[in-house]
Design an enzyme around this catalytic site. Structure first.
Site, PDB file in Angstrom:
ATOM      1  N   LYS A  45       5.142   4.297  -1.131  1.00  0.00           N
ATOM      2  CA  LYS A  45       5.237   5.785  -1.723  1.00  0.00           C
ATOM      3  C   LYS A  45       6.668   6.338  -1.057  1.00  0.00           C
ATOM      4  CE  LYS A  45       0.481   6.684  -2.130  1.00  0.00           C
ATOM      5  NZ  LYS A  45      -0.899   7.349  -1.525  1.00  0.00           N
TER       6      LYS A  45
ATOM      7  N   GLY B 240       0.979  -0.977   0.053  1.00  0.00           N
ATOM      8  CA  GLY B 240      -0.065   0.050  -0.117  1.00  0.00           C
ATOM      9  C   GLY B 240       0.790   1.350   0.058  1.00  0.00           C
ATOM     10  N   SER B 241       0.286   2.320   0.602  1.00  0.00           N
ATOM     11  CA  SER B 241       0.913   3.768   0.618  1.00  0.00           C
ATOM     12  C   SER B 241       2.312   3.555   1.289  1.00  0.00           C
ATOM     13  CB  SER B 241      -0.134   4.712   1.293  1.00  0.00           C
ATOM     14  OG  SER B 241      -1.149   4.741  -0.038  1.00  0.00           O
ATOM     15  N   THR B 242       2.822   2.706   2.002  1.00  0.00           N
ATOM     16  CA  THR B 242       4.062   2.939   2.838  1.00  0.00           C
ATOM     17  C   THR B 242       4.986   2.801   1.744  1.00  0.00           C
ATOM     18  OG1 THR B 242       3.963   0.222   3.140  1.00  0.00           O
ATOM     19  CG2 THR B 242       3.444   1.527   4.824  1.00  0.00           C
TER      20      THR B 242
END
Length: 485
Positions: free
Chosen positions: A222, A218-220
């Site tokens: 990014k 997920g967004s980790t």
């Protein structure tokens, strides 16, 4: 010599030769096979004749051998706090070992060549040989805080905490867990029954989720996309303006990339720091498409993703951003979806590398090994894995991750008096299922002592699970334990 004697002598010589060939074949070629044969009762009893060394962490004894007084099964393995440390220690069973018990087996049972001098001294002094003691890098306070926060809440998931400057693993928890004590009994029947029950459990308590399973991050992820962008141009920084449309048009598909919930990201053009703080999807998808697959793959590789297999010494499942496909796939991989798959250990390495000014250290679990009399046999020697990014880029990313905690999606990770950096993640799974909740972090930002990665699995934290609300408070409790808060 007459004919009959010659023939008899030749027959004897031939039989002697065949005997020697058979003896050498059994001892050299089939020795291991015969030793491990389940019908070898001598080997079965021999496993319990040796007092295996202790497995320790700090002042805690995690595994030890106790004298049963039984002449056939003299020593039995005991795990005083079994469930808390089971994913690390594993177990010593009648016919097998697992995890540290397996990885360091020859040292624990005293058969390692590194213990030759100790065995020679014991033989000369008529002492019974004992195995070496294995001391781990685990911080008991951090391990127990993680187990309590994650395990006692009924959640499923895993947490890994690393010391950024060395790579020492301070905590490694996998939930659900199991009690290794029933698996250490000197009874094949009892152990097989206990093992089969665990093996058939749909919650998979024997699986070490921290290192044996991969998940979409997920967004980790990014932060990796941000690192690639920072490394591509030294003028890029937290205040750099980036495009942030409400939906990102993806080529060759009608399935465009939206922000979470279809929301807008500022006014459509925002600073890089703002995009990370609010965890917008569209800016990072566009950044990755502009950089290209090779740049993203190379950046990931510098963090250890897709490189040589990692052993700590337990084997670790490989992480990957997925194969090269089209631009749409790359945009989704850049926000931690599509074919992007990471272990919690790998995400902890990423957080630790950023905290350590861009230098990723090789993770390890064994602190030192000592013989039965306390003589040092070996000790950890921290080693660099790679430089993932320049110090300048790392400091920019640290600043942005601190902003995520101070004014973004990870406010629940704030620790009074401590500067914390972090990144939340909510990873989509199968359609109709709740998402995974992720959080990665480090503290203190000025002099990092701990980096954490945590996943709470889909469905175990409710349908509204998020990295900020579900995972960040758990990571906070572990960071506080390491920092003595």
């Amino acid at each position: 010599m007459n004919g009959p004697l010659k023939r008899a002598a030749l027959a004897c010589l031939l039989m002697f030769g065949l005997l020697m060939i058979n003896v050498n074949y059994l001892q050299a070629v089939r020795a291991e096979e015969l030793r491990d044969d389940s019908r070898n009762t001598r080997n079965f009893f021999a496993r319990y004749e040796v007092e295996r060394g202790r497995i320790t962490a700090g002042d805690k004894v995690l595994a030890e051998s106790v004298d049963t007084g039984d002449q056939e099964f003299r020593f039995q393995r005991r795990y005083p706090e079994g469930k808390v440390y089971a994913p690390i220690t594993g177990f010593f069973a009648p016919e097998s070992e697992r995890d540290i018990e397996r990885a360091e087996n020859s040292l624990l049972d005293g058969s390692s060549a590194d213990l030759l001098i100790r065995r020679s001294i014991d033989l000369f002094t008529a002492k019974q040989t004992k195995g070496a003691n294995v001391d781990l890098t685990i911080n008991p306070r951090a391990q127990e805080a993680a187990y309590k926060a994650l395990g006692e809440s009924g959640k499923k998931g895993a947490l890994v905490a690393i010391e950024p400057k060395t790579g020492a693993i301070l905590a490694m928890v996998s939930i659900p867990t199991y009690d290794p004590n029933p698996l250490s009994k000197p009874s094949k029947e009892d152990v097989n029954a206990a093992y089969n029950k665990l093996d058939e459990d749909e919650d998979q308590p024997l699986l070490n989720r921290a290192i044996e399973r991969t998940y979409p991050p997920g967004s980790t992820f990014k932060v990796v996309t941000t690192a690639a962008y920072l490394e591509s141009d030294d003028t890029v920084g937290p205040e750099t303006q980036v495009d942030a449309p409400q939906r990102l048009d993806l080529p060759n598909t009608t399935a465009d990339l939206p922000n979470s919930g279809g929301a807008a990201c500022g006014s459509g053009r925002v600073t890089l720091s703002f995009a990370l703080e609010k965890s917008c999807n569209t800016p990072f998808g566009k950044i990755a498409m502009d950089l290209g697959y090779d740049a993203m793959r190379d950046q990931a590789l510098k963090f250890g993703i897709g490189g040589d297999p990692i052993e700590i010494p337990l084997p670790v499942a490989g992480s990957t951003i997925g194969p090269e496909a089209d631009q749409a796939a790359l945009a989704n991989a850049a926000i931690g979806q599509r074919d992007n798959q990471m272990t919690p250990l790998q995400m902890a390495m990423i957080a630790a590398g950023i905290a350590n000014n861009g230098v990723v250290m090789k993770p390890y679990l064994v602190n030192k090994i000592a013989d039965s009399e306390g003589g040092e046999v070996d000790s950890a020697n921290p080693d660099e894995l790679d430089t993932a990014m320049s110090e300048d880029s790392a400091r920019k990313l640290q600043e942005m991750m601190v902003n995520v905690v101070n004014k973004g999606t990870a406010s629940a990770a704030q620790i009074p008096g401590v500067t914390v950096g972090g990144k939340t993640g909510t990873a989509e799974t199968a359609q109709g299922r709740a998402p995974h909740a992720w959080f990665i972090s480090f503290a203190p930002a000025e002099d990092p002592k701990v980096a954490v990665a945590l996943i709470v699995e889909s469905g175990s934290a409710g349908s509204d699970a998020s990295g900020g609300q579900t995972a960040a408070p758990i990571a906070k409790s572990v960071m506080e334990a390491v920092l003595g808060r």
